[in-house]
Design a protein around this motif. Sequence first.
Motif, PDB file in Angstrom:
ATOM      1  N   GLY A 183       4.037  11.197 -20.251  1.00 23.27           N
ATOM      2  CA  GLY A 183       4.401  12.439 -20.901  1.00 23.27           C
ATOM      3  C   GLY A 183       3.354  13.528 -20.915  1.00 23.27           C
ATOM      4  O   GLY A 183       3.505  14.514 -21.629  1.00 23.27           O
ATOM      5  N   ASN A 184       2.282  13.363 -20.142  1.00 25.75           N
ATOM      6  CA  ASN A 184       1.244  14.391 -20.058  1.00 25.75           C
ATOM      7  C   ASN A 184       1.104  14.852 -18.605  1.00 25.75           C
ATOM      8  O   ASN A 184       0.143  14.507 -17.928  1.00 25.75           O
ATOM      9  N   PRO A 185       2.063  15.617 -18.100  1.00 34.94           N
ATOM     10  CA  PRO A 185       2.054  15.999 -16.680  1.00 34.94           C
ATOM     11  C   PRO A 185       0.974  17.028 -16.367  1.00 34.94           C
ATOM     12  O   PRO A 185       0.435  17.692 -17.249  1.00 34.94           O
ATOM     13  N   SER A 186       0.667  17.143 -15.085  1.00 36.63           N
ATOM     14  CA  SER A 186      -0.284  18.143 -14.601  1.00 36.63           C
ATOM     15  C   SER A 186       0.079  18.461 -13.156  1.00 36.63           C
ATOM     16  O   SER A 186       0.699  17.649 -12.468  1.00 36.63           O
ATOM     17  N   PRO A 187      -0.321  19.628 -12.666  1.00 34.35           N
ATOM     18  CA  PRO A 187      -0.059  19.951 -11.258  1.00 34.35           C
ATOM     19  C   PRO A 187      -0.682  18.924 -10.313  1.00 34.35           C
ATOM     20  O   PRO A 187      -0.092  18.576  -9.282  1.00 34.35           O
ATOM     21  N   ALA A 188      -1.881  18.449 -10.641  1.00 32.73           N
ATOM     22  CA  ALA A 188      -2.531  17.455  -9.779  1.00 32.73           C
ATOM     23  C   ALA A 188      -1.699  16.187  -9.694  1.00 32.73           C
ATOM     24  O   ALA A 188      -1.503  15.618  -8.614  1.00 32.73           O
ATOM     25  N   ALA A 189      -1.186  15.722 -10.834  1.00 37.41           N
ATOM     26  CA  ALA A 189      -0.397  14.491 -10.847  1.00 37.41           C
ATOM     27  C   ALA A 189       0.879  14.642 -10.033  1.00 37.41           C
ATOM     28  O   ALA A 189       1.296  13.711  -9.326  1.00 37.41           O
ATOM     29  N   GLU A 190       1.521  15.815 -10.096  1.00 35.51           N
ATOM     30  CA  GLU A 190       2.743  16.022  -9.331  1.00 35.51           C
ATOM     31  C   GLU A 190       2.485  15.931  -7.831  1.00 35.51           C
ATOM     32  O   GLU A 190       3.336  15.460  -7.069  1.00 35.51           O
ATOM     33  N   GLY A 191       1.304  16.379  -7.412  1.00 37.58           N
ATOM     34  CA  GLY A 191       0.985  16.278  -5.997  1.00 37.58           C
ATOM     35  C   GLY A 191       0.496  14.904  -5.578  1.00 37.58           C
ATOM     36  O   GLY A 191       0.676  14.497  -4.428  1.00 37.58           O
ATOM     37  N   LEU A 192      -0.081  14.160  -6.519  1.00 36.62           N
ATOM     38  CA  LEU A 192      -0.729  12.894  -6.173  1.00 36.62           C
ATOM     39  C   LEU A 192       0.169  11.664  -6.284  1.00 36.62           C
ATOM     40  O   LEU A 192      -0.061  10.672  -5.588  1.00 36.62           O
ATOM     41  N   TRP A 193       1.188  11.699  -7.164  1.00 36.07           N
ATOM     42  CA  TRP A 193       1.891  10.450  -7.437  1.00 36.07           C
ATOM     43  C   TRP A 193       2.540   9.809  -6.206  1.00 36.07           C
ATOM     44  O   TRP A 193       2.551   8.571  -6.092  1.00 36.07           O
ATOM     45  N   PRO A 194       3.084  10.586  -5.225  1.00 32.96           N
ATOM     46  CA  PRO A 194       3.663   9.896  -4.066  1.00 32.96           C
ATOM     47  C   PRO A 194       2.626   9.108  -3.258  1.00 32.96           C
ATOM     48  O   PRO A 194       2.973   8.141  -2.564  1.00 32.96           O
ATOM     49  N   VAL A 195       1.358   9.523  -3.347  1.00 33.77           N
ATOM     50  CA  VAL A 195       0.298   8.827  -2.614  1.00 33.77           C
ATOM     51  C   VAL A 195      -0.230   7.641  -3.411  1.00 33.77           C
ATOM     52  O   VAL A 195      -0.507   6.569  -2.862  1.00 33.77           O
ATOM     53  N   ILE A 196      -0.360   7.807  -4.717  1.00 31.05           N
ATOM     54  CA  ILE A 196      -0.984   6.794  -5.561  1.00 31.05           C
ATOM     55  C   ILE A 196      -0.058   5.627  -5.862  1.00 31.05           C
ATOM     56  O   ILE A 196      -0.466   4.451  -5.824  1.00 31.05           O
ATOM     57  N   VAL A 197       1.211   5.910  -6.149  1.00 32.52           N
ATOM     58  CA  VAL A 197       2.126   4.858  -6.601  1.00 32.52           C
ATOM     59  C   VAL A 197       2.219   3.680  -5.622  1.00 32.52           C
ATOM     60  O   VAL A 197       2.197   2.518  -6.050  1.00 32.52           O
ATOM     61  N   PRO A 198       2.304   3.899  -4.297  1.00 33.04           N
ATOM     62  CA  PRO A 198       2.387   2.739  -3.396  1.00 33.04           C
ATOM     63  C   PRO A 198       1.139   1.854  -3.399  1.00 33.04           C
ATOM     64  O   PRO A 198       1.184   0.716  -2.906  1.00 33.04           O
ATOM     65  N   LEU A 199       0.028   2.352  -3.944  1.00 28.18           N
ATOM     66  CA  LEU A 199      -1.210   1.575  -3.973  1.00 28.18           C
ATOM     67  C   LEU A 199      -1.340   0.708  -5.221  1.00 28.18           C
ATOM     68  O   LEU A 199      -2.264  -0.093  -5.324  1.00 28.18           O
ATOM     69  N   VAL A 200      -0.413   0.860  -6.176  1.00 26.08           N
ATOM     70  CA  VAL A 200      -0.547   0.172  -7.461  1.00 26.08           C
ATOM     71  C   VAL A 200      -0.210  -1.307  -7.309  1.00 26.08           C
ATOM     72  O   VAL A 200       0.849  -1.669  -6.782  1.00 26.08           O
ATOM     73  N   GLU A 201      -1.109  -2.150  -7.783  1.00 19.69           N
ATOM     74  CA  GLU A 201      -0.932  -3.601  -7.737  1.00 19.69           C
ATOM     75  C   GLU A 201       0.178  -4.037  -8.697  1.00 19.69           C
ATOM     76  O   GLU A 201       0.235  -3.592  -9.845  1.00 19.69           O
ATOM     77  N   GLN A 202       1.054  -4.904  -8.218  1.00 26.06           N
ATOM     78  CA  GLN A 202       2.201  -5.316  -9.019  1.00 26.06           C
ATOM     79  C   GLN A 202       1.819  -6.147 -10.244  1.00 26.06           C
ATOM     80  O   GLN A 202       2.587  -6.255 -11.190  1.00 26.06           O
ATOM     81  N   SER A 203       0.640  -6.748 -10.222  1.00 22.06           N
ATOM     82  CA  SER A 203       0.210  -7.541 -11.376  1.00 22.06           C
ATOM     83  C   SER A 203      -0.586  -6.711 -12.378  1.00 22.06           C
ATOM     84  O   SER A 203      -1.225  -7.252 -13.276  1.00 22.06           O
ATOM     85  N   SER A 204      -0.557  -5.377 -12.226  1.00 21.10           N
ATOM     86  CA  SER A 204      -1.263  -4.496 -13.156  1.00 21.10           C
ATOM     87  C   SER A 204      -0.854  -4.785 -14.599  1.00 21.10           C
ATOM     88  O   SER A 204       0.269  -5.217 -14.870  1.00 21.10           O
ATOM     89  N   LEU A 205      -1.787  -4.553 -15.520  1.00 19.63           N
ATOM     90  CA  LEU A 205      -1.537  -4.855 -16.931  1.00 19.63           C
ATOM     91  C   LEU A 205      -0.749  -3.711 -17.559  1.00 19.63           C
ATOM     92  O   LEU A 205      -1.274  -2.864 -18.284  1.00 19.63           O
ATOM     93  N   MET A 206       0.531  -3.703 -17.240  1.00 16.23           N
ATOM     94  CA  MET A 206       1.462  -2.711 -17.768  1.00 16.23           C
ATOM     95  C   MET A 206       2.715  -3.449 -18.233  1.00 16.23           C
ATOM     96  O   MET A 206       3.001  -4.543 -17.728  1.00 16.23           O
ATOM     97  N   PRO A 207       3.469  -2.901 -19.175  1.00 16.62           N
ATOM     98  CA  PRO A 207       4.596  -3.643 -19.758  1.00 16.62           C
ATOM     99  C   PRO A 207       5.870  -3.594 -18.924  1.00 16.62           C
ATOM    100  O   PRO A 207       6.972  -3.402 -19.459  1.00 16.62           O
ATOM    101  N   TYR A 208       5.754  -3.764 -17.615  1.00 16.45           N
ATOM    102  CA  TYR A 208       6.903  -3.710 -16.726  1.00 16.45           C
ATOM    103  C   TYR A 208       6.789  -4.797 -15.659  1.00 16.45           C
ATOM    104  O   TYR A 208       5.692  -5.198 -15.272  1.00 16.45           O
ATOM    105  N   ASP A 209       7.955  -5.235 -15.163  1.00 18.38           N
ATOM    106  CA  ASP A 209       7.949  -6.179 -14.052  1.00 18.38           C
ATOM    107  C   ASP A 209       7.519  -5.511 -12.757  1.00 18.38           C
ATOM    108  O   ASP A 209       6.957  -6.160 -11.873  1.00 18.38           O
TER     109      ASP A 209
END
Length: 262
Positions: free
Chosen positions: A218-244
């Motif tokens: 809920g805290n968006p920024s112009p940088a995040a809007e440009g970066l998320w398509p690049v960053i998201v595929p790099l995220v490890e599936q076992s990351s400590l987040m409350p999602y499968d």
Amino acid sequence: MYVVDKEYAVAAKAIDLLLEEKAHAEGRNLYAGGKARAMARTLALQGPRALPNALFDALMSAFVALASQRALGREEAALEAFFAAVDQAWGASRRRPVTEVLAQVRSTRPYAAALHQEDSPFPSLEMLIPSVAQTARRWGHSLGLVSVLTDEQRVFTDDALRTVLEYATSPIGMTLLTRERGAPVKTVLRGSSADHPSIQLADLLAGAAAAVTERHVGNPSPAAEGLWPVIVPLVEQSSLMPYDDPAAQLVGLEARRARRAR
């Protein structure tokens, strides 16, 4: 990229250090069937909506104050403050699953009182050490024999890095069906960003990931809007987040709430 949701990490630690200890003493296995994870997710995801008037923040802050090193020398006061917060949250909860988790936490006072009685080489809430260990495991299983270079951090003592290596190379899992073999990790070393361009690159990626995760909650920024398509595929599936599937979740915007900047 291994992402840690600090709020979820605190909720998970509360379940692990209090409810799991109680369950173990009673001969039960809270990890079986993902029960511990489900309770942590309930607290982290539903807690902010279930507890009005910033009670969720107060509850999490009280647990951090109890479990962190700053409680040393004032353990009794921290214990009383935490269970006062638990009782208040339990009484005010507007969601049954959260109420049920808090009802169980109310019965863990003996285990909360013992948090600082056992010698531990590392702070209970320190997340860098398990994060590096898990990252080393994933790289080892993905690529074969690897060595890991970390940035200089106060917590990365020689003992800490030996612990990381031991965990990364050891089998883990509660049962034969869930057991995972140790990873082929040769060594874990410290380095300086002044000497190693790879650490400079890691710092840049970490900053980008921070912007993307802030966008998600809920805290968006112009940088995040440009970066998320690049960053998201790099995220490890076992990351400590409350999602499968953390990566899939990071694509969207969380409706939970806008969190405080950390």
